[in-house]
Scaffold this active site. Structure first.
Site: not given
Ligand code: IDP
Ligand code: MG
Length: 151
Positions: A9, A49, A112, A115, A126
């Site tokens: 990212k 997304y 974070n 992905h 994807e």
């Molecule tokens: P993942 O990346 O671990 O699969 P997902 O639940 O699919 O997590 O969420 C996609 C992305 O959305 C996360 O990697 C993060 O960047 C963002 N995200 C998820 N939950 C939150 C939140 O509560 N606050 C801000 N960003 C979030």
């Molecule tokens: Mg995810």
């Protein structure tokens, strides 16, 4: 063989962590079959997304993922989806174990770093969204027989 889509990212690219992150997937034994540097536009980000549309963090997630270049990789291997998720760590870096990418380099869920596809079905979808079938390279590594019991 099972495939997963990895996105390094914008925060990780800006922080100079491309090599560090690619190295972790390589060392895990996953085979890179597609890789490119690109900047995602909002339309591609929205398609990728789509499952999060309507959630509180959706718009900020699209802002984040389109804010700077990303590196997108298609990886292949036994249980590639699960293996890559393990190497990446929990969604919130605060919950991610030390030794995982998010656990070693991150503090906040909105920054974070990486992905990884969350299911075999989504891995296929994807990878197709970012590379198509013609954007992938089918190849074998000389070392495959030392990583895969049945290459
Ligand atoms: P993942 O990346 O671990 O699969 P997902 O639940 O699919 O997590 O969420 C996609 C992305 O959305 C996360 O990697 C993060 O960047 C963002 N995200 C998820 N939950 C939150 C939140 O509560 N606050 C801000 N960003 C979030
Ligand atoms: Mg995810």
């Amino acid at each position: 063989m099972e495939r997963t889509l990895i996105i390094i990212k914008p925060d990780a690219v800006q922080r100079g962590l491309i090599g560090e992150i690619v190295a972790r997937f390589e060392r895990r034994g996953l085979r890179i079959v597609g890789m490119k540097l690109m900047q995602m536009d909002r339309d591609l980000a929205a398609r990728h997304y789509a499952v999060h549309k309507g959630k509180s963090f959706y718009e900020s997630l699209l802002d984040y993922i389109t804010s700077a270049p990303v590196v997108v990789m298609a990886l292949e291997g036994t249980d590639a989806v699960k293996a890559a998720r393990g190497t990446i760590g929990a969604t919130n870096p605060a919950d991610a174990g030390a030794g995982s990418i998010r656990g070693d380099f991150g503090l906040e869920v909105g920054r974070n770093l990486v992905h990884g596809s969350d299911s075999v079905e989504n891995g296929e979808k994807e990878v197709a969204l970012f590379f198509g079938e013609s954007g992938l390279l089918a190849w074998g590594r000389d070392v495959d027989r030392w990583i895969f019991e049945k290459p």
